[in-house]
Each structure stands twice: as structure tokens, then as C-alpha cells.
Motif scaffolding. Structure first.
Motif, mmCIF file in Angstrom:
data_model
loop_
_atom_site.group_PDB
_atom_site.id
_atom_site.type_symbol
_atom_site.label_atom_id
_atom_site.label_comp_id
_atom_site.label_asym_id
_atom_site.label_seq_id
_atom_site.Cartn_x
_atom_site.Cartn_y
_atom_site.Cartn_z
ATOM 1 N N ALA A 5 -83.977 49.623 -15.978
ATOM 2 C CA ALA A 5 -84.161 48.433 -15.144
ATOM 3 C C ALA A 5 -85.661 48.203 -15.041
ATOM 4 N N LEU A 6 -86.149 47.184 -15.735
ATOM 5 C CA LEU A 6 -87.586 46.919 -15.795
ATOM 6 C C LEU A 6 -87.992 45.911 -14.725
ATOM 7 N N PRO A 7 -89.150 46.106 -14.092
ATOM 8 C CA PRO A 7 -89.659 45.077 -13.170
ATOM 9 C C PRO A 7 -89.780 43.754 -13.916
ATOM 10 N N LYS A 74 -85.559 40.872 -9.076
ATOM 11 C CA LYS A 74 -86.790 41.662 -9.081
ATOM 12 C C LYS A 74 -86.893 42.541 -10.323
ATOM 13 N N SER A 75 -85.752 42.793 -10.959
ATOM 14 C CA SER A 75 -85.736 43.622 -12.159
ATOM 15 C C SER A 75 -84.688 43.076 -13.118
#
Length: 264
Positions: A5-7, A74-75
Motif C-alpha cells: 500500500a503506497l502513499p 491516502k494510499s
């Protein structure tokens, strides 16, 4: 590869992708919002530009990324691929929305210019990424003329183009000259199209019709040696100069198929 889960602020589309389809993004927003979950991870690679604000590029998730941003995420869930080369395999990886010819050609030439700065690899080294050599030449044509009717010329170029066994930064000058030749031919074709219109002939296929009439490959015997790019373009230019609009009737247009001049 890892699932992460990437920003979302650290992820951007590769800089050579096609423009977003707002219609497609709106549909994705509606579906994701209705389901309440994001179930289709994007592909991500680390950006080769360490000083860049974004740390990851996605070669096949621009529409999903945009939709998630609009929805306030957000992600974003991504499959992170360690090989930077995956960023350039955009045509093979993109399954979100089918590319039209203009989009394919422009993405290829944008990738081409980016890759030309990286190493001395030849065009055929990037056959997977570029998919067809004709896309390179057509991409340059579209850059010069955004409303260029590439679909009329693609069948011919697909038969006479091949990947050049030269480094990209050297091959680029050859490609640019080829694009100039295609655009010069297009100027001649447009003159004949206007002559047909002046006769009262109206059809969305006029340019494709004229190009098909001067195509030197159309009725070429199968056992004949293949024409080179230069030979094909020279013959087409000569045939276009000899094209006689007065001999064309509406029935001729009705019998012809082809790609609409405005279909791209």
C-alpha cells in the motif's frame, strides 16, 4: 515483486502515457465508490529520477490512480516490480482501456525519446516496448500534426517499416526524416481529397480512399520482393501526383471500406 500500500502522493503515471479519459475515470470513481473497496492493484516501479517528488511510476494504472485521488484515498495498493524496465512496457501492461492508434503511437515516441537518453540500445532491443516499428514514425507525425489521419497510412507503414538496428539516438534522425516523408505525402493526399470534395463527393473515408488507391502494396504479388520504406513512399507520391479526381464516382467510394479520417 511485493504487494504494498503506497502513499498515493508518491505515485505518478509514467510521463509518456496517453492523456486521461475523463469518462473512464468517472466510471471507475462510481464503481469504486459503490463497492467501497479498491480491488485492482496497479503496477508500480521505482522512478529512475531520485530527485523527483514521486518515488514510484505506474505504467498501467493512471486511470485508477486518478480515480482514487478524487475519492480522497491516502494510499493505493500496488504490485511493486523491482525492474525499472517495466515502466517502459506500457503497451503490453495496459489493460485498463484499449489504446487507439494515436495513443499508441504517441506513447511509443515518448518512450523512445526517454529511452534514447539512457543507453545505446537499438530499436529492436525494445521490440516488446514499441510493439510495431510503424508506431515510432507515426508518433512523430502525430506530434507534428495532432489531427493527422494515421489510420489511413498505418496499413502501408506496417508492411514496409522494420526496427532499425541502430542506437535510438542515431535512429531518431532516420525516423524524423521518415515522418517528414509521410507528412509530405499527406500534403499531396489532402490536395486530392479537396479536389474530390470540390466535385461534390462527401465521405468520412475520402483520405483513406485516396491512400488505398495509391498504395503500391495493395495488389503486389505475394512472391514479389518486399518494398522498402523509401520505395513505397516514392511510389505513393508518384501515384498521388497522377491521381485523377475526375475519374472517381460516388459508387467508387461506396464500394470502398477503410478507416474514417476522423476515427482517431
Amino acid at each position: 515483486m511485493v504487494l504494498a500500500a503506497l502513499p498515493i502522493e508518491l505515485v505518478e503515471p509514467t510521463p509518456f502515457q496517453r492523456n486521461l479519459s475523463e469518462t473512464h475515470v468517472r466510471k471507475l470513481e462510481a464503481v469504486i465508490g459503490k463497492i467501497g473497496r479498491f480491488l485492482d492493484p496497479i503496477i508500480a516501479v521505482r522512478t529512475p529520477k531520485p530527485d523527483h517528488a514521486a518515488k514510484y511510476w505506474t505504467p498501467n494504472g493512471n486511470h485508477r490512480l486518478s480515480a482514487m485521488r478524487t475519492l480522497g484515498a491516502k494510499s493505493i495498493v500496488a504490485i511493486v516490480v523491482p525492474e525499472p524496465s517495466a515502466a517502459y512496457q506500457i503497451l503490453a501492461l495496459n489493460t485498463e482501456k484499449a489504446h487507439n492508434l494515436r495513443e499508441k503511437a504517441l506513447e511509443v515516441i515518448h518512450m523512445y525519446k526517454e529511452l534514447a537518453q539512457l543507453d545505446a540500445a537499438t530499436e529492436d532491443n525494445y521490440a516488446l516496448e514499441f510493439e510495431e516499428p510503424a508506431f515510432i514514425t507515426l508518433g512523430l507525425c502525430y506530434e507534428e500534426r495532432p489531427r493527422f489521419s494515421g489510420g489511413a497510412y498505418h496499413p502501408v507503414l506496417k508492411r514496409v517499416e522494420e526496427f532499425l538496428k541502430k542506437p535510438l539516438h542515431i535512429a531518431m534522425s532516420i525516423r524524423q526524416q521518415r515522418a517528414k516523408s509521410v507528412l509530405a505525402l499527406d500534403d499531396l493526399i489532402v490536395e486530392q481529397v479537396e479536389a474530390l470534395k470540390a466535385k461534390g463527393l462527401a465521405s468520412p473515408y475520402l483520405k483513406s480512399f485516396v491512400v488505398a488507391r495509391v498504395n503500391p502494396i495493395r495488389f503486389r504479388p505475394k512472391d514479389a520482393p518486399p518494398l522498402s520504406f523509401d520505395e513505397a513512399l516514392d511510389r505513393m507520391s508518384q501515384a498521388t501526383a497522377k491521381f485523377n479526381p475526375d475519374k472517381i464516382k460516388m459508387d467508387d467510394l461506396a464500394k470502398s471500406g477503410g478507416v474514417s479520417d476522423d476515427s482517431e
